[in-house]
Write a protein that holds these residues in place. Structure first.
Motif, PDB file in Angstrom:
ATOM      1  N   ASP A 125     -40.935 -14.484 -14.207  1.00  0.00           N
ATOM      2  CA  ASP A 125     -42.242 -14.511 -13.538  1.00  0.00           C
ATOM      3  C   ASP A 125     -43.054 -15.728 -13.983  1.00  0.00           C
ATOM      4  OD1 ASP A 125     -41.732 -12.227 -12.086  1.00  0.00           O
ATOM      5  OD2 ASP A 125     -42.856 -10.898 -13.432  1.00  0.00           O
ATOM      6  N   LYS A 126     -42.982 -16.053 -15.253  1.00  0.00           N
ATOM      7  CA  LYS A 126     -43.702 -17.217 -15.781  1.00  0.00           C
ATOM      8  C   LYS A 126     -43.168 -18.502 -15.135  1.00  0.00           C
ATOM      9  CE  LYS A 126     -44.873 -19.482 -20.127  1.00  0.00           C
ATOM     10  NZ  LYS A 126     -44.684 -19.471 -21.575  1.00  0.00           N
ATOM     11  N   LEU A 127     -41.850 -18.613 -15.007  1.00  0.00           N
ATOM     12  CA  LEU A 127     -41.270 -19.777 -14.334  1.00  0.00           C
ATOM     13  C   LEU A 127     -41.784 -19.874 -12.904  1.00  0.00           C
ATOM     14  CD1 LEU A 127     -37.558 -19.706 -15.513  1.00  0.00           C
ATOM     15  CD2 LEU A 127     -39.189 -21.554 -15.886  1.00  0.00           C
ATOM     16  N   ARG A 128     -41.837 -18.739 -12.233  1.00  0.00           N
ATOM     17  CA  ARG A 128     -42.315 -18.717 -10.846  1.00  0.00           C
ATOM     18  C   ARG A 128     -43.784 -19.143 -10.771  1.00  0.00           C
ATOM     19  NH1 ARG A 128     -40.923 -18.590  -6.341  1.00  0.00           N
ATOM     20  NH2 ARG A 128     -41.944 -16.748  -5.577  1.00  0.00           N
ATOM     21  N   LYS A 129     -44.583 -18.700 -11.716  1.00  0.00           N
ATOM     22  CA  LYS A 129     -46.019 -18.979 -11.663  1.00  0.00           C
ATOM     23  C   LYS A 129     -46.369 -20.351 -12.225  1.00  0.00           C
ATOM     24  CE  LYS A 129     -47.124 -14.106 -11.955  1.00  0.00           C
ATOM     25  NZ  LYS A 129     -47.509 -13.031 -12.860  1.00  0.00           N
ATOM     26  N   GLU A 130     -45.852 -20.660 -13.392  1.00  0.00           N
ATOM     27  CA  GLU A 130     -46.261 -21.883 -14.076  1.00  0.00           C
ATOM     28  C   GLU A 130     -45.367 -23.086 -13.802  1.00  0.00           C
ATOM     29  OE1 GLU A 130     -46.656 -21.042 -18.200  1.00  0.00           O
ATOM     30  OE2 GLU A 130     -48.065 -19.393 -17.866  1.00  0.00           O
ATOM     31  N   ARG A 131     -44.121 -22.857 -13.632  1.00  0.00           N
ATOM     32  CA  ARG A 131     -43.186 -23.975 -13.444  1.00  0.00           C
ATOM     33  C   ARG A 131     -42.902 -24.275 -11.978  1.00  0.00           C
ATOM     34  NH1 ARG A 131     -42.806 -26.873 -18.073  1.00  0.00           N
ATOM     35  NH2 ARG A 131     -42.318 -25.539 -19.799  1.00  0.00           N
ATOM     36  N   LYS A 132     -43.517 -23.501 -11.122  1.00  0.00           N
ATOM     37  CA  LYS A 132     -43.343 -23.723  -9.690  1.00  0.00           C
ATOM     38  C   LYS A 132     -41.881 -23.618  -9.266  1.00  0.00           C
ATOM     39  CE  LYS A 132     -47.443 -26.544  -9.674  1.00  0.00           C
ATOM     40  NZ  LYS A 132     -47.959 -27.889  -9.638  1.00  0.00           N
ATOM     41  N   LEU A 133     -41.217 -22.593  -9.741  1.00  0.00           N
ATOM     42  CA  LEU A 133     -39.844 -22.296  -9.345  1.00  0.00           C
ATOM     43  C   LEU A 133     -39.849 -21.858  -7.895  1.00  0.00           C
ATOM     44  CD1 LEU A 133     -36.816 -21.711  -9.968  1.00  0.00           C
ATOM     45  CD2 LEU A 133     -37.537 -19.457 -10.754  1.00  0.00           C
ATOM     46  N   THR A 134     -39.119 -22.575  -7.052  1.00  0.00           N
ATOM     47  CA  THR A 134     -39.063 -22.222  -5.641  1.00  0.00           C
ATOM     48  C   THR A 134     -37.621 -22.153  -5.169  1.00  0.00           C
ATOM     49  OG1 THR A 134     -39.289 -24.533  -4.980  1.00  0.00           O
ATOM     50  CG2 THR A 134     -41.302 -23.241  -5.078  1.00  0.00           C
ATOM     51  N   PHE A 135     -37.430 -21.387  -4.134  1.00  0.00           N
ATOM     52  CA  PHE A 135     -36.129 -21.249  -3.497  1.00  0.00           C
ATOM     53  C   PHE A 135     -36.255 -21.822  -2.096  1.00  0.00           C
ATOM     54  CE2 PHE A 135     -36.301 -18.159  -6.827  1.00  0.00           C
ATOM     55  CZ  PHE A 135     -35.030 -18.184  -7.365  1.00  0.00           C
ATOM     56  N   LEU A 136     -35.367 -22.755  -1.759  1.00  0.00           N
ATOM     57  CA  LEU A 136     -35.430 -23.446  -0.475  1.00  0.00           C
ATOM     58  C   LEU A 136     -34.180 -23.143   0.342  1.00  0.00           C
ATOM     59  CD1 LEU A 136     -36.506 -26.938  -1.842  1.00  0.00           C
ATOM     60  CD2 LEU A 136     -37.999 -25.214  -0.816  1.00  0.00           C
ATOM     61  N   SER A 137     -34.389 -22.678   1.557  1.00  0.00           N
ATOM     62  CA  SER A 137     -33.268 -22.420   2.456  1.00  0.00           C
ATOM     63  C   SER A 137     -32.714 -23.742   2.970  1.00  0.00           C
ATOM     64  CB  SER A 137     -33.741 -21.560   3.628  1.00  0.00           C
ATOM     65  OG  SER A 137     -32.756 -21.534   4.629  1.00  0.00           O
ATOM     66  N   LEU A 138     -31.407 -23.899   2.899  1.00  0.00           N
ATOM     67  CA  LEU A 138     -30.785 -25.099   3.459  1.00  0.00           C
ATOM     68  C   LEU A 138     -30.982 -25.156   4.968  1.00  0.00           C
ATOM     69  CD1 LEU A 138     -27.465 -25.246   1.438  1.00  0.00           C
ATOM     70  CD2 LEU A 138     -29.221 -27.009   1.533  1.00  0.00           C
ATOM     71  N   ASN A 139     -31.219 -24.007   5.584  1.00  0.00           N
ATOM     72  CA  ASN A 139     -31.356 -23.940   7.034  1.00  0.00           C
ATOM     73  C   ASN A 139     -32.736 -24.348   7.536  1.00  0.00           C
ATOM     74  OD1 ASN A 139     -28.719 -22.927   7.208  1.00  0.00           O
ATOM     75  ND2 ASN A 139     -29.440 -20.877   6.806  1.00  0.00           N
ATOM     76  N   SER A 140     -33.767 -24.236   6.701  1.00  0.00           N
ATOM     77  CA  SER A 140     -35.102 -24.572   7.203  1.00  0.00           C
ATOM     78  C   SER A 140     -35.966 -25.300   6.181  1.00  0.00           C
ATOM     79  CB  SER A 140     -35.809 -23.310   7.682  1.00  0.00           C
ATOM     80  OG  SER A 140     -35.929 -22.382   6.619  1.00  0.00           O
ATOM     81  N   ASP A 141     -36.154 -24.733   5.002  1.00  0.00           N
ATOM     82  CA  ASP A 141     -37.061 -25.298   4.004  1.00  0.00           C
ATOM     83  C   ASP A 141     -36.646 -26.676   3.512  1.00  0.00           C
ATOM     84  OD1 ASP A 141     -38.467 -22.873   4.081  1.00  0.00           O
ATOM     85  OD2 ASP A 141     -37.237 -22.036   2.463  1.00  0.00           O
ATOM     86  N   PHE A 142     -35.349 -26.934   3.474  1.00  0.00           N
ATOM     87  CA  PHE A 142     -34.859 -28.163   2.865  1.00  0.00           C
ATOM     88  C   PHE A 142     -35.311 -29.399   3.637  1.00  0.00           C
ATOM     89  CE2 PHE A 142     -31.275 -31.135   1.757  1.00  0.00           C
ATOM     90  CZ  PHE A 142     -31.732 -31.398   0.490  1.00  0.00           C
ATOM     91  N   SER A 143     -35.355 -29.335   4.956  1.00  0.00           N
ATOM     92  CA  SER A 143     -35.805 -30.508   5.727  1.00  0.00           C
ATOM     93  C   SER A 143     -37.263 -30.828   5.408  1.00  0.00           C
ATOM     94  CB  SER A 143     -35.595 -30.282   7.219  1.00  0.00           C
ATOM     95  OG  SER A 143     -36.338 -29.164   7.656  1.00  0.00           O
ATOM     96  N   ASP A 144     -38.104 -29.817   5.217  1.00  0.00           N
ATOM     97  CA  ASP A 144     -39.492 -30.060   4.818  1.00  0.00           C
ATOM     98  C   ASP A 144     -39.549 -30.693   3.431  1.00  0.00           C
ATOM     99  OD1 ASP A 144     -40.380 -28.965   7.197  1.00  0.00           O
ATOM    100  OD2 ASP A 144     -40.657 -26.960   6.330  1.00  0.00           O
TER     101      ASP A 144
END
Length: 150
Positions: A125-144
């Motif tokens: 949870d700390k990584l998600r909040k403080e380290r900006k851990l994100t998950f990017l879909s190769l199908n949509s998020d990655f192009s952004d």
């Protein structure tokens, strides 16, 4: 590597032109006062050392000092399995931003589960909040992501 034209890509498990690292988790036998090395050659940490697949990564990690530039990690094609816990934890803790690419919702679920096993709920949870851990879909998020200039 061809797409990014980058020299900051590390193959911790080797590559097709060299040795490939396949192995099992470290276990309690690795912590014993007298280590039983009968099967140590099947463990990833042994193979990474034996075949020097982690040399560039270690040199790069040692070069990350404070104060440093903002450092972004892009994880692609790695299982984030507990067998690589030592490397993943050390690497994630030094990053300002961690982006994990996934190809399906099932893969994303596996990555999240593996990271929770490694870090525990609170640190995840700390990584998600403080380290900006994100998950990017190769199908949509990655192009952004690419459009942002990474």
């Amino acid at each position: 590597e061809i797409f990014y034209l980058s020299d900051s890509i590390y193959h911790l498990h080797g590559n097709i032109n060299k040795r490939i690292i396949l192995g099992i988790n470290p276990d309690e036998s690795d912590k014993l006062e007298t280590v039983d090395t009968s099967f140590v050659k099947f463990k990833k940490y042994f193979q990474r050392t034996q075949y020097n697949t982690d040399r560039d990564y270690i040199n790069w990690m040692n070069g990350l000092t404070e104060p440093k530039e903002f450092t972004t990690l892009l994880v692609m094609g790695h299982s984030l399995d507990i067998t690589d816990k030592d490397i993943i934890i050390a690497l994630f803790r030094k990053m300002d931003e961690i982006n994990i690419l996934y190809h399906s919702e099932e893969a994303k679920s596996i990555y999240i589960s593996n990271l929770i096993k490694m870090f525990g709920k609170e640190e995840f949870d700390k990584l998600r909040k403080e380290r900006k851990l994100t998950f990017l879909s190769l199908n949509s998020d990655f192009s952004d992501f690419i459009k942002k200039g990474y």
